[in-house]
Design a protein around this motif. Structure first.
Motif, PDB file in Angstrom:
ATOM      1  N   ARG A  70       0.551  -0.713   0.201  1.00 31.09           N
ATOM      2  CA  ARG A  70      -0.097  -0.259   0.146  1.00 31.09           C
ATOM      3  C   ARG A  70       0.551   1.114  -0.061  1.00 31.09           C
ATOM      4  NH1 ARG A  70      -5.582  -0.640   1.122  1.00 31.09           N
ATOM      5  NH2 ARG A  70      -6.489  -2.003   0.107  1.00 31.09           N
ATOM      6  N   ASN A  71       2.216   0.989   0.348  1.00 33.02           N
ATOM      7  CA  ASN A  71       3.071   2.498   0.045  1.00 33.02           C
ATOM      8  C   ASN A  71       3.895   2.403  -0.879  1.00 33.02           C
ATOM      9  OD1 ASN A  71       4.672   4.567   1.175  1.00 33.02           O
ATOM     10  ND2 ASN A  71       5.111   3.813   2.628  1.00 33.02           N
ATOM     11  N   LEU A  72       3.640   3.125  -2.229  1.00 40.27           N
ATOM     12  CA  LEU A  72       4.178   3.208  -2.706  1.00 40.27           C
ATOM     13  C   LEU A  72       4.234   4.750  -4.158  1.00 40.27           C
ATOM     14  CD1 LEU A  72       2.172   2.058  -6.045  1.00 40.27           C
ATOM     15  CD2 LEU A  72       1.480   1.325  -3.885  1.00 40.27           C
ATOM     16  N   VAL A  73       5.215   4.897  -4.560  1.00 43.00           N
ATOM     17  CA  VAL A  73       4.848   6.261  -5.257  1.00 43.00           C
ATOM     18  C   VAL A  73       5.940   5.798  -6.801  1.00 43.00           C
ATOM     19  CG1 VAL A  73       5.742   7.547  -3.268  1.00 43.00           C
ATOM     20  CG2 VAL A  73       7.677   6.466  -4.388  1.00 43.00           C
ATOM     21  N   GLY A  74       5.623   6.985  -7.360  1.00 43.11           N
ATOM     22  CA  GLY A  74       5.759   6.499  -9.284  1.00 43.11           C
ATOM     23  C   GLY A  74       4.694   7.428  -9.694  1.00 43.11           C
ATOM     24  N   GLY A  75       5.333   7.412 -10.638  1.00 45.61           N
ATOM     25  CA  GLY A  75       3.543   7.700 -12.145  1.00 45.61           C
ATOM     26  C   GLY A  75       4.176   7.148 -13.427  1.00 45.61           C
ATOM     27  N   LEU A  76       3.417   7.540 -14.025  1.00 48.68           N
ATOM     28  CA  LEU A  76       2.980   7.117 -15.230  1.00 48.68           C
ATOM     29  C   LEU A  76       3.133   8.153 -16.619  1.00 48.68           C
ATOM     30  CD1 LEU A  76      -0.718   4.979 -15.305  1.00 48.68           C
ATOM     31  CD2 LEU A  76       2.212   3.896 -15.471  1.00 48.68           C
ATOM     32  N   ALA A  77       4.272   7.740 -17.492  1.00 49.29           N
ATOM     33  CA  ALA A  77       4.230   8.844 -18.696  1.00 49.29           C
ATOM     34  C   ALA A  77       4.096   8.184 -19.447  1.00 49.29           C
ATOM     35  CB  ALA A  77       5.782   9.385 -19.021  1.00 49.29           C
ATOM     36  N   LEU A  78       2.757   8.944 -20.346  1.00 44.99           N
ATOM     37  CA  LEU A  78       1.848   8.666 -21.342  1.00 44.99           C
ATOM     38  C   LEU A  78       2.274   8.522 -22.616  1.00 44.99           C
ATOM     39  CD1 LEU A  78      -1.599   8.573 -19.639  1.00 44.99           C
ATOM     40  CD2 LEU A  78      -0.449   6.837 -19.516  1.00 44.99           C
ATOM     41  N   PRO A  79       2.315   8.588 -23.569  1.00 45.38           N
ATOM     42  CA  PRO A  79       2.159   8.358 -25.139  1.00 45.38           C
ATOM     43  C   PRO A  79       2.540   9.711 -25.262  1.00 45.38           C
ATOM     44  CG  PRO A  79       1.811   6.373 -25.691  1.00 45.38           C
ATOM     45  CD  PRO A  79       1.772   6.866 -23.214  1.00 45.38           C
ATOM     46  N   PRO A  80       2.784  10.151 -26.246  1.00 42.88           N
ATOM     47  CA  PRO A  80       2.264  11.704 -27.008  1.00 42.88           C
ATOM     48  C   PRO A  80       1.523  11.528 -27.824  1.00 42.88           C
ATOM     49  CG  PRO A  80       4.414  11.889 -27.730  1.00 42.88           C
ATOM     50  CD  PRO A  80       4.144  10.647 -26.620  1.00 42.88           C
ATOM     51  N   ASP A  81       1.752   9.919 -27.952  1.00 42.78           N
ATOM     52  CA  ASP A  81       0.313   9.427 -29.650  1.00 42.78           C
ATOM     53  C   ASP A  81       0.380   8.360 -29.275  1.00 42.78           C
ATOM     54  OD1 ASP A  81      -0.055   8.007 -31.852  1.00 42.78           O
ATOM     55  OD2 ASP A  81       0.929   9.243 -32.982  1.00 42.78           O
ATOM     56  N   GLY A  83      -0.531   5.673 -30.503  1.00 40.74           N
ATOM     57  CA  GLY A  83       0.320   4.108 -30.947  1.00 40.74           C
ATOM     58  C   GLY A  83       2.224   4.052 -30.841  1.00 40.74           C
ATOM     59  N   GLN A  84       2.013   5.429 -29.598  1.00 39.01           N
ATOM     60  CA  GLN A  84       3.412   4.685 -28.833  1.00 39.01           C
ATOM     61  C   GLN A  84       3.935   4.309 -27.396  1.00 39.01           C
ATOM     62  OE1 GLN A  84       4.327   9.017 -29.026  1.00 39.01           O
ATOM     63  NE2 GLN A  84       5.722   8.613 -30.687  1.00 39.01           N
ATOM     64  N   TYR A  85       4.655   4.221 -27.477  1.00 39.20           N
ATOM     65  CA  TYR A  85       4.395   3.413 -26.076  1.00 39.20           C
ATOM     66  C   TYR A  85       4.400   4.299 -24.858  1.00 39.20           C
ATOM     67  CZ  TYR A  85       5.130  -1.037 -28.939  1.00 39.20           C
ATOM     68  OH  TYR A  85       5.033  -1.747 -28.947  1.00 39.20           O
ATOM     69  N   GLY A  86       4.402   4.366 -23.733  1.00 42.33           N
ATOM     70  CA  GLY A  86       5.251   5.061 -22.681  1.00 42.33           C
ATOM     71  C   GLY A  86       5.924   4.524 -21.777  1.00 42.33           C
ATOM     72  N   HIS A  87       5.473   5.184 -20.540  1.00 41.11           N
ATOM     73  CA  HIS A  87       6.826   4.687 -19.489  1.00 41.11           C
ATOM     74  C   HIS A  87       6.152   4.745 -17.962  1.00 41.11           C
ATOM     75  CE1 HIS A  87       9.797   4.708 -22.398  1.00 41.11           C
ATOM     76  NE2 HIS A  87       9.766   5.413 -22.606  1.00 41.11           N
ATOM     77  N   ALA A  88       6.942   4.168 -17.480  1.00 37.55           N
ATOM     78  CA  ALA A  88       6.516   3.429 -16.017  1.00 37.55           C
ATOM     79  C   ALA A  88       7.833   3.508 -14.473  1.00 37.55           C
ATOM     80  CB  ALA A  88       5.216   2.990 -15.721  1.00 37.55           C
ATOM     81  N   LEU A  89       7.784   4.395 -13.677  1.00 40.84           N
ATOM     82  CA  LEU A  89       8.730   4.190 -12.460  1.00 40.84           C
ATOM     83  C   LEU A  89       7.612   4.349 -11.137  1.00 40.84           C
ATOM     84  CD1 LEU A  89      11.105   6.749 -13.573  1.00 40.84           C
ATOM     85  CD2 LEU A  89      12.031   4.442 -13.365  1.00 40.84           C
TER      86      LEU A  89
END
Length: 168
Positions: A70-81, A83-89
């Motif tokens: 239950r204790n987590l930090v981070g985020g998602l970087a959604l792709p600009p398009d 059809g592209q891939y995003g990232h997560a940490l």
């Protein structure tokens, strides 16, 4: 494994969300991509009040242990398009494990399994974030547990405001 995330409606600022990952464990290129997404309004932080990482350990026939961090930090970087891939940490605090089977929690976070005393954090770096539909996605990446890196795919369910994230 199932990763349940809730995205905040407001995008994160450029520098702030990457701070927990700037200790050399994460590739500088991935951090730069996350910062770029933040500056463009495509970075969404994990809501620590509603998000969790769930998992299941099967041991012996017909027995399993289910728990959630239950204790987590981070985020998602959604792709600009789309059809592209995003990232997560994601950085998961390993001692934050909860389970309906509370008698086994000390064993799971103990020295023989997670070893949260010596490894207080579990790191996930997502290299590909792929939408399956408007609510479900998969994140492909690496999971660092007990100092060992392993490839992993998380199934993700995302609660979101339809106006804040582009359709898949």
């Amino acid at each position: 494994s199932v990763l349940l995330l809730c995205l905040l409606a407001n995008a994160a600022t450029a520098g702030e969300p990457c701070t927990p990952f700037e200790d050399g464990r994460v590739d500088a290129g991935l951090i730069a991509a996350m910062r770029k997404a933040a500056s463009e309004g495509r970075m969404y932080r994990v809501d620590p009040d509603t998000s969790s990482v769930g998992f299941c350990v099967r041991h012996f026939p017909f027995q399993e242990f289910r728990g959630e961090f239950r204790n987590l930090v981070g985020g998602l970087a959604l792709p600009p398009d789309p059809g592209q891939y995003g990232h997560a940490l994601l950085l998961i605090h390993s001692a934050s494990l909860i389970s309906e089977n509370s008698d086994l929690v000390p064993l799971v976070i103990g020295h023989s399994f997670i070893d949260s005393e010596n490894y207080p954090e579990i790191l996930f770096t997502g290299r590909r974030f792929v939408w399956l539909d408007d609510r479900y996605a998969r994140i492909y990446g690496e999971f660092t547990l007990r100092g060992k890196i392993r490839p992993v795919v998380f199934n993700v369910e995302i609660e979101r405001d339809a106006d804040t994230i582009p359709e898949a």
